[in-house]
Scaffold this motif. Structure first.
Motif, PDB file in Angstrom:
ATOM      1  N   GLN A  23      58.699 -16.093 -42.020  1.00  0.00           N
ATOM      2  CA  GLN A  23      57.575 -16.283 -41.506  1.00  0.00           C
ATOM      3  C   GLN A  23      57.983 -16.611 -39.814  1.00  0.00           C
ATOM      4  O   GLN A  23      57.336 -16.223 -39.077  1.00  0.00           O
ATOM      5  CB  GLN A  23      56.892 -17.350 -41.946  1.00  0.00           C
ATOM      6  N   ALA A  24      59.201 -17.034 -39.719  1.00  0.00           N
ATOM      7  CA  ALA A  24      59.741 -17.308 -38.430  1.00  0.00           C
ATOM      8  C   ALA A  24      60.212 -16.013 -37.540  1.00  0.00           C
ATOM      9  O   ALA A  24      60.774 -16.329 -36.541  1.00  0.00           O
ATOM     10  CB  ALA A  24      60.816 -18.527 -38.545  1.00  0.00           C
ATOM     11  N   SER A  25      60.181 -14.976 -38.434  1.00  0.00           N
ATOM     12  CA  SER A  25      61.078 -13.693 -38.018  1.00  0.00           C
ATOM     13  C   SER A  25      60.167 -12.602 -37.884  1.00  0.00           C
ATOM     14  O   SER A  25      60.135 -11.828 -39.007  1.00  0.00           O
ATOM     15  CB  SER A  25      62.306 -13.703 -38.208  1.00  0.00           C
ATOM     16  N   PRO A  26      58.785 -12.302 -37.212  1.00  0.00           N
ATOM     17  CA  PRO A  26      57.988 -11.274 -37.885  1.00  0.00           C
ATOM     18  C   PRO A  26      58.860  -9.864 -37.721  1.00  0.00           C
ATOM     19  O   PRO A  26      58.575  -8.862 -38.425  1.00  0.00           O
ATOM     20  CB  PRO A  26      57.107 -11.348 -36.661  1.00  0.00           C
ATOM     21  N   ARG A  27      59.659  -9.843 -36.830  1.00  0.00           N
ATOM     22  CA  ARG A  27      60.604  -8.472 -36.685  1.00  0.00           C
ATOM     23  C   ARG A  27      61.298  -8.204 -37.965  1.00  0.00           C
ATOM     24  O   ARG A  27      61.387  -7.024 -38.251  1.00  0.00           O
ATOM     25  CB  ARG A  27      61.433  -8.640 -35.580  1.00  0.00           C
ATOM     26  N   LEU A  28      61.815  -9.289 -38.391  1.00  0.00           N
ATOM     27  CA  LEU A  28      62.421  -9.108 -39.762  1.00  0.00           C
ATOM     28  C   LEU A  28      61.516  -8.614 -40.896  1.00  0.00           C
ATOM     29  O   LEU A  28      61.977  -7.974 -41.698  1.00  0.00           O
ATOM     30  CB  LEU A  28      63.610  -9.964 -40.088  1.00  0.00           C
ATOM     31  N   GLN A  29      60.463  -9.485 -40.664  1.00  0.00           N
ATOM     32  CA  GLN A  29      59.571  -9.166 -41.827  1.00  0.00           C
ATOM     33  C   GLN A  29      58.969  -7.510 -41.789  1.00  0.00           C
ATOM     34  O   GLN A  29      59.220  -6.788 -42.683  1.00  0.00           O
ATOM     35  CB  GLN A  29      58.333  -9.858 -41.671  1.00  0.00           C
TER      36      GLN A  29
END
Length: 444
Positions: free
Chosen positions: A35-41
């Protein structure tokens, strides 16, 4: 053979279904670390969905750089960024499965040396190649090798103490389930027929794009209608039928047929809302039906409500995006298709096209070119409208030779595509964009 079901799995293990894989994906991307890393999502969602669609072998760093990170096709900077991000992704994945996974369901691996994920069921099946890497790391730290056995012994002692302490006081640790998992479980408990209908409707809604592919829309309509037959009390089949019938009506040049399709679409939309008035899909489909009937004020009311109900659902965002375009509201279309926006489930290629069209309506022509030019590298389909919209943008930028080339390519590849007719339908509430398209077609 259906390529979408050809998932990379461990040998001698039954392949997990796409539904189970998507449940596993949702569990990962909804975790605190991701959740703290939208790009990795977005990175993980992209490679998983590509693999489920049967395109795993074609996943390349260049496509990820364009599709996930919005980088230029040219140059190596984007690919270098992807390699760095892939290492972060593998680390977070490993931490998630070590710290938060209960060992149930599907585990997702993204092995070093590539970006194509693989899937295994259960804690004991499959492992990534991090073991060899860990061995190399230990080999370089003699002190760590000496201390490690003592540490493991302490962990065993602690575990044993914990067992005796809790033996007579049973503690059940809660497991995290995504909303989607919980909904599917609840449906299965209520009725297997309902679960089957919901799954069928979910598969069909992934066929919404390309919107102008009539045969594809007709196939999706049959699936939605079958879902409604399986469970007449589930709103999904009616919402899906409404959106397809409205689309077919918009594409029909026959006035009588168009009126009949609109009537059917309105009836299906009414049934969906009656069954589930707070469902995002039912509201979004009704907004789309109203937009195709040129009722922009009411269409936008339902469109905005559906976004509030499901702000990250990819299909809902796409449905709202095209509704906003038809209603002459490019700002909302840009908002829901923004490449930076977190999305889940279906709706990736549609978002790219909606973003490009919204920028055309907002007269941001450089962004239009970037949006549609990056489509082939990202694996997105190229269509007659995408070439036409690029041609308009290039014409507005003064690039007449490129505009001419694009129009020629469109007419050669899709000689029967009714450009003028659909321009009038899609941009019925945006005179400036409609006229720019017609001027380009006349000029070239």
């Amino acid at each position: 053979m259906n390529q979408a079901n050809e998932l990379p799995i461990d040998q001698d293990v039954a392949p997990p279904s796409p539904e189970l894989v998507r449940q596993a994906l949702q569990s990962v991307v909804s975790s605190v670390a991701f959740q703290a890393s939208p790009r990795l999502q977005q990175f993980l969602t992209y490679v998983v969905e590509e693999t489920l669609a049967g395109r795993g072998a074609q996943i390349r760093g260049k496509a990820i750089a364009v599709e996930v990170y919005g980088r230029s096709i040219d140059g190596t900077g984007g690919r270098n960024l992807v390699r760095v991000e892939a290492r972060r992704l593998r680390r977070l994945l490993n931490e998630f499965y070590e710290d938060q996974w209960d060992g149930q369901g599907v585990r997702i691996f993204v092995d070093s040396g590539g970006y194509k994920p693989r899937f295994s069921q259960g804690r004991t099946t499959g492992c990534d190649n991090s073991n060899a890497q860990n061995s190399d790391l230990l080999g370089g730290h003699r002190r760590l090798q000496q201390v490690l056995p003592i540490g493991l012994g302490c962990l065993v002692l602690i575990a044993a103490t914990g067992f005796w302490f809790t033996r007579d006081n049973k503690v059940v640790l809660p497991t995290t389930q995504s909303i989607e998992q919980a909904e599917r479980t609840a449906l299965g408990e209520q009725s297997l027929t309902r679960l089957q209908a919901a799954n069928l409707a979910d598969q069909a809604r992934g066929m919404f794009f390309p919107v102008f592919d009539v045969k594809r829309q007709q196939i999706a309509l049959g699936m939605f209608q079958h879902a409604a037959e399986l469970d007449p009390a589930l709103s999904d089949g009616y919402a899906g039928s409404a959106q397809v019938l409205a689309t077919l009506a918009m594409l029909s040049p026959d006035e009588a047929q168009r009126d009949d399709l609109f009537s059917q679409a309105s009836e299906m939309s009414r049934k969906a809302l009656d069954l589930s008035p707070t469902d995002a899909w039912a509201n979004g489909a009704n907004g789309w039906v109203l937009a195709t009937q040129n009722n922009p004020v009411e269409a936008m009311k339902y469109a905005r409500l559906s976004v509030e109900l499901a702000p990250n659902d990819g299909h809902i965002l796409d449905l709202v995006g095209i509704t906003a375009i038809m209603a002459g509201a490019p700002e909302l279309a840009a908002e829901v298709s923004d490449p930076e926006r977190l999305r889940s489930g279906s709706g990736r290629f549609g978002a790219r096209n909606i973003w490009g069209v919204s920028q055309l309506m907002l007269e941001n022509y450089e962004k239009v070119v970037d949006a549609f030019k990056g489509a082939p590298a990202a694996g997105a389909p190229v269509s007659a409208p995408s070439l036409l919209f690029q041609a308009v943008a290039q014409d507005q930028l003064g690039h007449t030779e490129e505009a001419q080339r694009l129009v020629n390519e469109m007419r050669k590849t899709w000689p029967e595509f009714p450009s003028e007719f659909l321009a009038g339908r899609i941009f019925q509430n945006d005179d400036a964009t409609r006229q720019a398209i017609l001027d380009t077609l006349i000029r070239y």
